[in-house]
Design a protein around this motif. Structure first.
Motif, mmCIF file in Angstrom:
data_model
loop_
_atom_site.group_PDB
_atom_site.id
_atom_site.type_symbol
_atom_site.label_atom_id
_atom_site.label_comp_id
_atom_site.label_asym_id
_atom_site.label_seq_id
_atom_site.Cartn_x
_atom_site.Cartn_y
_atom_site.Cartn_z
ATOM 1 N N ASP A 23 0.792 -1.237 0.000
ATOM 2 C CA ASP A 23 0.000 0.000 0.000
ATOM 3 C C ASP A 23 0.814 1.271 0.000
ATOM 4 O O ASP A 23 0.260 2.340 -0.018
ATOM 5 C CB ASP A 23 -0.942 0.046 1.210
ATOM 6 N N GLY A 24 2.125 1.204 0.082
ATOM 7 C CA GLY A 24 2.911 2.431 0.085
ATOM 8 C C GLY A 24 2.742 3.256 1.331
ATOM 9 O O GLY A 24 3.146 4.409 1.385
ATOM 10 N N GLU A 25 2.116 2.715 2.354
ATOM 11 C CA GLU A 25 1.896 3.469 3.587
ATOM 12 C C GLU A 25 3.120 3.348 4.485
ATOM 13 O O GLU A 25 3.751 2.289 4.564
ATOM 14 C CB GLU A 25 0.679 2.920 4.346
ATOM 15 N N ALA A 26 3.447 4.399 5.170
ATOM 16 C CA ALA A 26 4.531 4.343 6.147
ATOM 17 C C ALA A 26 4.052 3.563 7.361
ATOM 18 O O ALA A 26 2.951 3.761 7.849
ATOM 19 C CB ALA A 26 4.936 5.756 6.546
ATOM 20 N N THR A 27 4.873 2.649 7.824
ATOM 21 C CA THR A 27 4.519 1.880 9.009
ATOM 22 C C THR A 27 4.768 2.710 10.260
ATOM 23 O O THR A 27 5.857 3.257 10.440
ATOM 24 C CB THR A 27 5.366 0.593 9.078
ATOM 25 N N PRO A 28 3.738 2.852 11.121
ATOM 26 C CA PRO A 28 3.942 3.650 12.332
ATOM 27 C C PRO A 28 5.074 3.089 13.181
ATOM 28 O O PRO A 28 5.194 1.877 13.352
ATOM 29 C CB PRO A 28 2.590 3.536 13.048
ATOM 30 N N HIS A 29 5.917 3.970 13.692
ATOM 31 C CA HIS A 29 7.019 3.543 14.549
ATOM 32 C C HIS A 29 6.607 3.687 16.008
ATOM 33 O O HIS A 29 5.887 4.601 16.381
ATOM 34 C CB HIS A 29 8.268 4.393 14.277
ATOM 35 N N THR A 30 7.078 2.791 16.812
ATOM 36 C CA THR A 30 6.796 2.868 18.244
ATOM 37 C C THR A 30 8.096 2.922 19.005
ATOM 38 O O THR A 30 9.054 2.228 18.673
ATOM 39 C CB THR A 30 5.978 1.640 18.709
ATOM 40 N N ASN A 31 8.141 3.745 20.007
ATOM 41 C CA ASN A 31 9.312 3.847 20.879
ATOM 42 C C ASN A 31 8.957 3.235 22.230
ATOM 43 O O ASN A 31 8.746 3.924 23.202
ATOM 44 C CB ASN A 31 9.736 5.311 21.049
ATOM 45 N N GLY A 32 8.805 1.950 22.201
ATOM 46 C CA GLY A 32 8.400 1.305 23.438
ATOM 47 C C GLY A 32 7.091 0.580 23.227
ATOM 48 O O GLY A 32 6.532 0.525 22.141
ATOM 49 N N GLN A 33 6.596 -0.008 24.302
ATOM 50 C CA GLN A 33 5.394 -0.815 24.196
ATOM 51 C C GLN A 33 4.152 0.061 24.302
ATOM 52 O O GLN A 33 4.137 1.071 24.991
ATOM 53 C CB GLN A 33 5.382 -1.870 25.313
ATOM 54 N N THR A 34 3.113 -0.372 23.576
ATOM 55 C CA THR A 34 1.820 0.299 23.700
ATOM 56 C C THR A 34 1.097 -0.240 24.916
ATOM 57 O O THR A 34 1.351 -1.335 25.379
ATOM 58 C CB THR A 34 0.966 0.052 22.451
ATOM 59 N N SER A 35 0.181 0.526 25.449
ATOM 60 C CA SER A 35 -0.537 0.120 26.668
ATOM 61 C C SER A 35 -1.960 -0.295 26.313
ATOM 62 O O SER A 35 -2.922 0.417 26.568
ATOM 63 C CB SER A 35 -0.564 1.282 27.665
ATOM 64 N N GLY A 36 -2.081 -1.439 25.638
ATOM 65 C CA GLY A 36 -3.394 -1.994 25.372
ATOM 66 C C GLY A 36 -4.175 -1.261 24.308
ATOM 67 O O GLY A 36 -5.390 -1.398 24.237
ATOM 68 N N GLY A 37 -3.527 -0.483 23.460
ATOM 69 C CA GLY A 37 -4.232 0.222 22.397
ATOM 70 C C GLY A 37 -3.540 0.018 21.076
ATOM 71 O O GLY A 37 -2.772 -0.919 20.883
ATOM 72 N N ARG A 38 -3.793 0.904 20.153
ATOM 73 C CA ARG A 38 -3.126 0.804 18.858
ATOM 74 C C ARG A 38 -2.712 2.197 18.407
ATOM 75 O O ARG A 38 -3.345 3.188 18.750
ATOM 76 C CB ARG A 38 -4.031 0.160 17.804
ATOM 77 N N ASN A 39 -1.656 2.239 17.647
ATOM 78 C CA ASN A 39 -1.171 3.503 17.116
ATOM 79 C C ASN A 39 -2.077 3.995 15.995
ATOM 80 O O ASN A 39 -2.601 3.206 15.212
ATOM 81 C CB ASN A 39 0.254 3.360 16.593
#
Length: 616
Positions: A23-39
C-alpha cells in the motif's frame, strides 16, 4: 529489466499493483510498548474512479477511450483495493439517452492515497481518480459574532458564567428542543431546551459583561431570536419570549388558512392564473428527503434513498434534518385550506435522499436516477469544498439528457461554490426584504447595505461571483418541516427552490416548450429554459451583478404572460449564457431585451394588473 535513464532499474507499475510494498503506507514507529491500544495511522480513503470523457472531436484526433471494463476487473482482483460500488446507467435507454457514448459509469473504491496516485498516473490522462468528497447542505447557518476568537480558556480557576435560558411563547408555554447559543469573547456555549423549555449554558472565562450575543432557534412554528450584548443574569432564569410565525403581519392567519410566502409574492406567483400548476413536469429534490407526513406534501409519492439504496431505497420520505422538506414546500406544497402554496403543486416530485452524509459518488448516483426517470428539473441546495471533474461529467450527461440543474450559490459569503460554479447549471444567490421578519429575529443579521427603495437587499451570507445567474428570496422563508410544522429559514438553499418551482412552471406552460424544437429533451431545451428565466428577471437591491446576476425572476414573464400593454421579443441568441462565454450584463444588453423593465418595471411589478401572451 529496462534501465532508468537517470540510473537504476526502471519499473512498470500496473494500475492495480502495490506501490513500495504493501500500500505504500509508512509503518507507524513505536518507541516502546503500547498500553493496550493501537497507534493511529492514516486510514484508507474513498475515491471516485471514472474514465475521462474527451471533449467532442478529440476521439477523431486519436484520443483513445479507456478500456474501463478491463480496469474494473483489475481493481476488483486487487487485494489492496476495495471496490464498494459501481454507479452507472440503470437501463439501456438511459445509457443511450445522451448520445455521447460516455455512460460507462463510475467506480467507488477504498484505497490508500499512494495507491490512488499510482492509479491516476497509470491512467495517462484518461482516468479520473478523485477523493469522494463529502457534500454539505446550504444550511441556514449561524454566523458567529466577529469578536469570537475560538481560544480555549486555560485557567481552570478562572471565571465561569452559568446561565439558565428559559424559552417560552407569548402565553408562557415552554418551548422544548429549541437550540440556544451564548457568545462571549472566546468559545460559545450551545445547548437544546428540555421539556420545560430550559437549558443551562456555561461560558468559561466569561462574565455577564463579556457576553456578546444570545441566539435562539426554535424547532418549528416560531421566529428565531437574536440579541446583541444581552443583559444576562447568573442568579435567575433568563426568559426569551418567542413570536409565532403568524404574529408577522404578512403571515396573519397563517396555518389556519392558505398563504403565499413573501418570496412567492415578490416573484408574482400569487398573480398567476389558477390553472398554471406545473402539470406534466417532473422535479427531483436531491436533499435530505421529504416528510410526506406533512399535510402540504402528501402528493409526493416517488423518490430514492441514495444513502441506503441497498437496504432501504424507499426511505426517502424520512427526513431527520428537515432541509429537504423545507425545499419541497417552496417548490410543490399543495394549496389545501391551510399552510403554504408551492410554485408547482401539480408537478410530479421525486425526493432523492442524500443527507446526512452525502458524497460526490452518491450525487452522481442520484443524477443517474434523474436521467433514468426523465426528470425535467433538479433542485440542488448543496455544495462541496472542491470542484469534481467526475461530477461535472455527470452534470453534462444529465444536461444532454434534458435534465436542468438549479443550484444554490452557497452561504459562505465568498465566491460561488461548486457545483453552482459549473457553467452547466443555473446558479442562484439569495436576497431578503425588509419588514418580512421581526427586528429581533436572527434574520435581521443577514441584512447588508445594499437595500433598494422597495426594501430588497442582498443577503450578507450569499456567495457571489460571475457565475450567479439570478437571485431569489432566501431570508426568512417560511416553509414545511417535519412532521407537520413550519419554520422560517435563511440560505441560498431557500432561494434555489423558488427558481426550481418557477422552472417547472415555465416548462409546463411557456409556449416555447409546446413546440417540437424545445419539447424534445436535450441540451437545447435546458439552455432555452435558462435563457427564459434570466430574461424574466429584473434588478433588485443595490448589489452589483456578481451578487444578483440578471436579478429576481418574474413568474408571469417566465410562463409567457406579461402585464397588458408591454411587449417583448427575445431570441435565444440575444442572451449569452455563462456556459457559452461571459454573461451579458442587463445594463449592456440591447435595449429591446429589457424594454418592459426599463419602461415601467417599478410600477407593474408591484401592482396587480392584467396579463397577456408574451412573444418570445
Amino acid at each position: 529489466m529496462p534501465k532508468n535513464p537517470n540510473g537504476g532499474d526502471a519499473r512498470t507499475v500496473d494500475a492495480a499493483s502495490s506501490v513500495d510494498g504493501a500500500d505504500g503506507e509508512a509503518t507507524p514507529h513505536t518507541n516502546g510498548q503500547t498500553s493496550g491500544g493501537r497507534n493511529i495511522g492514516a486510514r484508507k480513503k474513498q475515491f471516485v474512479i471514472a474514465p475521462r470523457h474527451p471533449p467532442e472531436g478529440l476521439q477523431a484526433l486519436g484520443f483513445q477511450p479507456l478500456q474501463f471494463d478491463a480496469l474494473e476487473q483489475a481493481l476488483r482482483n486487487s487485494s489492496e483495493i476495495e471496490v464498494i460500488d459501481k454507479v452507472g446507467p440503470r437501463s439501456v435507454l438511459s445509457a443511450l439517452t445522451d448520445g455521447s457514448g460516455a455512460a460507462q459509469g463510475v467506480l467507488v473504491a477504498r484505497m490508500s492515497e499512494q495507491k490512488a496516485a499510482a492509479l491516476h498516473q497509470q491512467g495517462q490522462g484518461r482516468l479520473l481518480v478523485e477523493r469522494d468528497q463529502h457534500l454539505a447542505l446550504m444550511d441556514p447557518t449561524l454566523r458567529l459574532p466577529a469578536m469570537v476568537t475560538g481560544v480555549t480558556p486555560t485557567n481552570a480557576g478562572g471565571p465561569v458564567l452559568n446561565a439558565v435560558i428559559s424559552v417560552v411563547d407569548k402565553d408562557g408555554a415552554p418551548q422544548a428542543n429549541a437550540e440556544v447559543s451564548l457568545f462571549g469573547s472566546m468559545l460559545p456555549a450551545s445547548g437544546v431546551t428540555d421539556a420545560n423549555g430550559r437549558v443551562t449554558l456555561s461560558l468559561f472565562g466569561e462574565t455577564p459583561e463579556t457576553v456578546s450575543g444570545l441566539y435562539v432557534k426554535p424547532k418549528a412554528d416560531y421566529w428565531s431570536f437574536y440579541q446583541r450584548d444581552p443583559d444576562i443574569s447568573s442568579e435567575e432564569p433568563n426568559v426569551v419570549v418567542l413570536r409565532a410565525l403568524s404574529d408577522q403581519p404578512a403571515l396573519a392567519g397563517f396555518q389556519r388558512q392558505r398563504a403565499y410566502g413573501w418570496g412567492q409574492k415578490a416573484m408574482r406567483l400569487d398573480q398567476l392564473p389558477g390553472n398554471y400548476r406545473g402539470q406534466g413536469v417532473k422535479i427531483a429534490i436531491i436533499d435530505s428527503g421529504a416528510a410526506t407526513t406533512h399535510d402540504n406534501l402528501h402528493d409526493i409519492r416517488a423518490g430514492f434513498d441514495v444513502l441506503n439504496k441497498k437496504t432501504n431505497p424507499d426511505g426517502w420520505n424520512q427526513d431527520t434534518l428537515g432541509h429537504g422538506t423545507h425545499c419541497a414546500g417552496v417548490i410543490a406544497a399543495v394549496d389545501i385550506a391551510s399552510g403554504i402554496r408551492g410554485f408547482a403543486p401539480d408537478a410530479e416530485v421525486h425526493a432523492c435522499k442524500l443527507f446526512p452524509g452525502g458524497q460526490v459518488s452518491q450525487l452522481i448516483d442520484a443524477l443517474e436516477y434523474c436521467i433514468d426517470q426523465q426528470i425535467d428539473v433538479v433542485n440542488l441546495s448543496l455544495g462541496g469544498a472542491e470542484v469534481s471533474e467526475a461530477l461535472e461529467q455527470q452534470i453534462i450527461r444529465a444536461r444532454r439528457a434534458g435534465v436542468a440543474c438549479i443550484v444554490a450559490a452557497g452561504n459562505s459569503g465568498g465566491p460561488v461554490q461548486y457545483p453552482a460554479s459549473s457553467p452547466n447549471v443555473l446558479a442562484v444567490a439569495a436576497i431578503g426584504k425588509l419588514d418580512e421578519f421581526p427586528a429581533d429575529s436572527y434574520h435581521a443579521q443577514t441584512l447588508d447595505s445594499n437595500v433598494d427603495a422597495y426594501g430588497y437587499f442582498t443577503a450578507k451570507f450569499s456567495c457571489f461571483g460571475p457565475q450567479v445567474s439570478v437571485c431569489a428570496p432566501g431570508v426568512a422563508i417560511t416553509s414545511c418541516v417535519p412532521p407537520n410544522n413550519y419554520a422560517a429559514w435563511d440560505g441560498t438553499s431557500m432561494a434555489t427552490p423558488h427558481v426550481t418551482g418557477l422552472a417547472a412552471l415555465c416548462l409546463a406552460h411557456h409556449p416555447d416548450f409546446q413546440t417540437q424544437q424545445y419539447k424534445a429533451r436535450g441540451t437545447e431545451r435546458v439552455e432555452r429554459l435558462f435563457q427564459i428565466i434570466r430574461a424574466s428577471a429584473h434588478k433588485v437591491s443595490l448589489g452589483d451583478q456578481s451578487r444578483i446576476g440578471f436579478g429576481l425572476p418574474d413568474t408571469l414573464l417566465a410562463v409567457g404572460l406579461h402585464p397588458a400593454g408591454a411587449r417583448v421579443a427575445i431570441q435565444p441568441q440575444q442572451l449569452v449564457s455563462p456556459m457559452m462565454g461571459s454573461m451579458m450584463s442587463p445594463m449592456s444588453a440591447p435595449a429591446s431585451i429589457y424594454d418592459p423593465f426599463i419602461l415601467g418595471a417599478m410600477q407593474y411589478y408591484r401592482q396587480p394588473m392584467g396579463y397577456a401572451p408574451i412573444a418570445w
